[in-house]
Design a protein around this motif. Structure first.
Motif, PDB file in Angstrom:
ATOM      1  N   MET A 158      40.760  44.909  33.250  1.00 28.51           N
ATOM      2  CA  MET A 158      40.864  45.971  32.246  1.00 28.51           C
ATOM      3  C   MET A 158      42.241  45.972  31.599  1.00 28.51           C
ATOM      4  SD  MET A 158      38.834  49.163  34.025  1.00 28.51           S
ATOM      5  CE  MET A 158      39.347  50.267  32.704  1.00 28.51           C
ATOM      6  N   ASN A 169      43.387  47.730  37.838  1.00 28.74           N
ATOM      7  CA  ASN A 169      42.306  46.806  37.505  1.00 28.74           C
ATOM      8  C   ASN A 169      42.862  45.746  36.569  1.00 28.74           C
ATOM      9  OD1 ASN A 169      40.025  45.660  35.891  1.00 28.74           O
ATOM     10  ND2 ASN A 169      38.804  47.055  37.144  1.00 28.74           N
ATOM     11  N   GLU A 195      42.960  45.180  27.557  1.00 28.77           N
ATOM     12  CA  GLU A 195      43.627  46.121  26.667  1.00 28.77           C
ATOM     13  C   GLU A 195      44.889  45.531  26.064  1.00 28.77           C
ATOM     14  OE1 GLU A 195      45.646  50.566  26.557  1.00 28.77           O
ATOM     15  OE2 GLU A 195      44.171  50.071  28.105  1.00 28.77           O
TER      16      GLU A 195
END
Length: 224
Positions: free
Chosen positions: A96, A93, A100
Protein backbone atom coordinates in the motif's frame (compact mmCIF):
# COMPACT_ATOMS: atom_id res chain seq x y z
CA UNK A 1 15.55 -15.18 8.69
CA UNK A 2 14.61 -14.69 12.31
CA UNK A 3 13.37 -11.43 13.74
CA UNK A 4 16.08 -9.18 15.27
CA UNK A 5 16.69 -9.70 18.94
CA UNK A 6 15.84 -6.94 21.38
CA UNK A 7 18.97 -5.71 23.13
CA UNK A 8 18.23 -4.29 26.56
CA UNK A 9 20.21 -1.55 28.24
CA UNK A 10 22.01 -2.04 31.53
CA UNK A 11 19.67 0.19 33.52
CA UNK A 12 15.92 0.63 33.45
CA UNK A 13 14.56 4.18 33.13
CA UNK A 14 13.65 5.84 36.41
CA UNK A 15 11.24 8.60 37.33
CA UNK A 16 14.15 11.03 37.12
CA UNK A 17 15.01 10.14 33.50
CA UNK A 18 14.79 13.17 31.20
CA UNK A 19 12.88 12.56 27.95
CA UNK A 20 14.94 13.13 24.80
CA UNK A 21 12.41 13.04 21.99
CA UNK A 22 13.73 13.04 18.43
CA UNK A 23 11.61 15.59 16.58
CA UNK A 24 13.60 16.81 13.56
CA UNK A 25 16.01 15.34 11.00
CA UNK A 26 17.95 17.80 8.82
CA UNK A 27 18.05 16.96 5.09
CA UNK A 28 20.71 18.73 2.95
CA UNK A 29 19.30 20.01 -0.36
CA UNK A 30 20.51 22.19 -3.22
CA UNK A 31 17.20 23.73 -4.32
CA UNK A 32 14.79 24.56 -1.51
CA UNK A 33 11.73 25.16 -3.66
CA UNK A 34 12.29 21.98 -5.68
CA UNK A 35 12.58 19.95 -2.48
CA UNK A 36 9.49 21.61 -1.06
CA UNK A 37 7.49 20.69 -4.18
CA UNK A 38 8.77 17.11 -4.06
CA UNK A 39 7.86 16.43 -0.44
CA UNK A 40 4.53 18.23 -0.79
CA UNK A 41 3.76 15.97 -3.75
CA UNK A 42 4.27 12.96 -1.46
CA UNK A 43 1.59 14.30 0.88
CA UNK A 44 3.98 15.52 3.59
CA UNK A 45 2.54 18.31 5.72
CA UNK A 46 4.10 21.75 5.26
CA UNK A 47 4.57 23.07 8.80
CA UNK A 48 6.48 26.26 8.11
CA UNK A 49 8.73 28.15 5.70
CA UNK A 50 10.90 30.68 7.53
CA UNK A 51 13.45 33.20 6.28
CA UNK A 52 15.95 35.51 7.96
CA UNK A 53 17.62 37.58 5.28
CA UNK A 54 19.00 36.34 1.94
CA UNK A 55 21.32 33.71 3.44
CA UNK A 56 19.00 31.73 5.67
CA UNK A 57 15.79 29.83 5.01
CA UNK A 58 14.30 26.87 6.85
CA UNK A 59 11.42 24.65 5.80
CA UNK A 60 9.81 22.13 8.14
CA UNK A 61 7.71 19.28 6.75
CA UNK A 62 6.27 16.16 8.36
CA UNK A 63 5.50 12.74 6.83
CA UNK A 64 1.92 11.52 7.32
CA UNK A 65 1.48 9.97 10.75
CA UNK A 66 5.00 10.81 11.90
CA UNK A 67 5.91 12.51 15.21
CA UNK A 68 9.27 13.45 13.66
CA UNK A 69 9.68 16.18 11.02
CA UNK A 70 12.40 17.16 8.54
CA UNK A 71 14.17 20.48 8.08
CA UNK A 72 15.82 21.61 4.87
CA UNK A 73 16.70 25.00 3.49
CA UNK A 74 19.56 27.44 3.06
CA UNK A 75 22.22 28.06 5.66
CA UNK A 76 21.01 25.37 8.07
CA UNK A 77 23.59 22.65 7.36
CA UNK A 78 27.03 22.34 5.78
CA UNK A 79 26.35 18.75 4.69
CA UNK A 80 26.58 17.96 0.99
CA UNK A 81 23.18 17.93 -0.75
CA UNK A 82 22.11 14.31 -1.25
CA UNK A 83 24.33 12.97 1.53
CA UNK A 84 21.48 11.92 3.84
CA UNK A 85 21.14 8.16 3.46
CA UNK A 86 18.27 5.96 4.57
CA UNK A 87 16.44 7.47 7.51
CA UNK A 88 13.70 4.95 8.24
CA UNK A 89 10.07 5.54 7.26
CA UNK A 90 7.94 2.93 9.00
CA UNK A 91 4.89 1.53 7.19
CA UNK A 92 2.34 -1.06 8.23
CA UNK A 93 1.73 -2.32 4.69
CA UNK A 94 4.58 -2.19 2.18
CA UNK A 95 2.51 -2.68 -0.95
CA UNK A 96 0.00 0.00 0.00
CA UNK A 97 2.82 2.41 0.85
CA UNK A 98 4.65 1.71 -2.43
CA UNK A 99 1.48 2.10 -4.47
CA UNK A 100 0.66 5.46 -2.91
CA UNK A 101 4.20 6.85 -3.15
CA UNK A 102 4.61 5.70 -6.76
CA UNK A 103 1.23 7.24 -7.57
CA UNK A 104 2.53 10.53 -6.12
CA UNK A 105 5.63 10.45 -8.32
CA UNK A 106 8.30 8.78 -6.16
CA UNK A 107 10.59 6.22 -7.80
CA UNK A 108 10.24 3.48 -5.19
CA UNK A 109 12.32 0.33 -5.44
CA UNK A 110 10.88 -3.16 -5.45
CA UNK A 111 10.64 -4.72 -1.97
CA UNK A 112 13.75 -6.46 -0.66
CA UNK A 113 15.00 -8.24 2.45
CA UNK A 114 18.31 -9.43 3.89
CA UNK A 115 19.55 -13.00 4.11
CA UNK A 116 20.46 -12.40 7.75
CA UNK A 117 21.17 -9.49 10.07
CA UNK A 118 24.04 -7.69 8.36
CA UNK A 119 23.85 -10.19 5.48
CA UNK A 120 23.43 -9.67 1.73
CA UNK A 121 20.41 -7.92 0.31
CA UNK A 122 17.97 -10.17 -1.56
CA UNK A 123 15.06 -9.28 -3.87
CA UNK A 124 11.47 -9.65 -2.75
CA UNK A 125 9.63 -9.55 0.54
CA UNK A 126 10.91 -11.49 3.54
CA UNK A 127 9.76 -15.05 2.69
CA UNK A 128 8.77 -15.69 6.31
CA UNK A 129 6.78 -12.42 6.46
CA UNK A 130 8.46 -11.34 9.69
CA UNK A 131 7.82 -7.85 10.95
CA UNK A 132 10.83 -5.49 10.49
CA UNK A 133 12.29 -7.56 7.63
CA UNK A 134 10.80 -6.14 4.40
CA UNK A 135 12.22 -2.92 2.92
CA UNK A 136 12.10 -0.57 -0.08
CA UNK A 137 13.84 2.71 -0.91
CA UNK A 138 13.29 5.96 -2.78
CA UNK A 139 15.22 9.22 -3.13
CA UNK A 140 14.45 12.92 -3.40
CA UNK A 141 15.71 15.05 -6.34
CA UNK A 142 19.11 15.57 -4.64
CA UNK A 143 19.63 11.87 -3.96
CA UNK A 144 18.80 11.92 -0.26
CA UNK A 145 17.47 8.40 0.21
CA UNK A 146 14.70 7.04 2.43
CA UNK A 147 14.30 3.48 3.67
CA UNK A 148 10.78 2.12 3.99
CA UNK A 149 10.52 -0.64 6.62
CA UNK A 150 7.38 -2.71 7.12
CA UNK A 151 6.47 -3.22 10.79
CA UNK A 152 3.33 -5.16 11.58
CA UNK A 153 4.13 -6.23 15.16
CA UNK A 154 6.51 -4.23 17.32
CA UNK A 155 9.21 -5.54 19.61
CA UNK A 156 8.48 -5.35 23.35
CA UNK A 157 9.06 -1.92 24.84
CA UNK A 158 8.36 0.00 21.64
CA UNK A 159 5.49 2.41 21.00
CA UNK A 160 3.26 3.85 23.70
CA UNK A 161 5.51 2.77 26.57
CA UNK A 162 7.41 6.04 26.00
CA UNK A 163 4.37 8.26 26.59
CA UNK A 164 4.58 10.57 29.58
CA UNK A 165 1.66 11.00 31.99
CA UNK A 166 0.74 14.48 30.75
CA UNK A 167 0.59 13.38 27.10
CA UNK A 168 -1.45 10.28 27.89
CA UNK A 169 -3.83 12.37 30.02
CA UNK A 170 -4.45 14.71 27.09
CA UNK A 171 -5.01 11.73 24.76
CA UNK A 172 -7.55 10.25 27.17
CA UNK A 173 -9.39 13.58 27.45
CA UNK A 174 -9.36 13.85 23.67
CA UNK A 175 -10.72 10.30 23.36
CA UNK A 176 -13.40 11.01 25.96
CA UNK A 177 -14.61 13.99 23.96
CA UNK A 178 -14.67 12.03 20.71
CA UNK A 179 -16.43 9.07 22.27
CA UNK A 180 -19.01 11.37 23.78
CA UNK A 181 -20.02 12.41 20.28
CA UNK A 182 -19.99 8.82 19.00
CA UNK A 183 -21.85 7.08 21.83
CA UNK A 184 -25.40 8.54 21.54
CA UNK A 185 -26.02 6.97 18.11
CA UNK A 186 -23.65 3.98 18.40
CA UNK A 187 -24.62 0.33 18.86
CA UNK A 188 -23.99 -1.17 22.28
CA UNK A 189 -20.25 -1.58 22.78
CA UNK A 190 -17.51 -1.33 25.39
CA UNK A 191 -15.97 2.13 25.54
CA UNK A 192 -12.45 0.69 25.88
CA UNK A 193 -12.54 -0.72 22.33
CA UNK A 194 -13.29 2.71 20.86
CA UNK A 195 -10.78 4.48 23.13
CA UNK A 196 -7.99 2.06 22.21
CA UNK A 197 -8.40 2.52 18.46
CA UNK A 198 -8.75 6.28 18.85
CA UNK A 199 -5.63 6.71 21.01
CA UNK A 200 -3.50 4.50 18.76
CA UNK A 201 -4.58 6.56 15.73
CA UNK A 202 -3.79 9.83 17.51
CA UNK A 203 -0.42 8.43 18.53
CA UNK A 204 0.26 7.75 14.85
CA UNK A 205 -0.30 11.42 14.05
CA UNK A 206 -3.89 11.19 12.80
CA UNK A 207 -6.28 14.11 13.31
CA UNK A 208 -9.14 13.91 15.80
CA UNK A 209 -11.57 13.29 12.94
CA UNK A 210 -9.40 10.53 11.46
CA UNK A 211 -8.94 8.93 14.88
CA UNK A 212 -12.71 9.01 15.50
CA UNK A 213 -13.23 7.23 12.19
CA UNK A 214 -10.65 4.64 13.24
CA UNK A 215 -12.52 4.11 16.52
CA UNK A 216 -15.80 3.66 14.67
CA UNK A 217 -14.26 1.18 12.19
CA UNK A 218 -12.84 -0.82 15.09
CA UNK A 219 -16.23 -1.01 16.83
CA UNK A 220 -17.80 -2.14 13.55
CA UNK A 221 -15.15 -4.88 13.27
CA UNK A 222 -15.59 -5.98 16.90
CA UNK A 223 -19.38 -6.23 16.55
CA UNK A 224 -19.35 -7.83 13.13
Amino acid sequence: MSSPELVKGDAAPTAATVDLKLEVVVIPVSDVDRSKRFYESLGWRMDGDFTNGPDWRGVQMTPPGSPCSIHFGKGITAAEPGSSKNPYLIVSNMEMARTELIGRGADVSEPFHFASIGGPRLPGRDPDAHSYNTYATFSDPDGNSWLLQEITTRLPGRGFSSLDVATLTELLKDAENGHGQFEPTAPKHHWSDWYAAYIVARGEGKTSEEAAAAGTRHIDAVLR
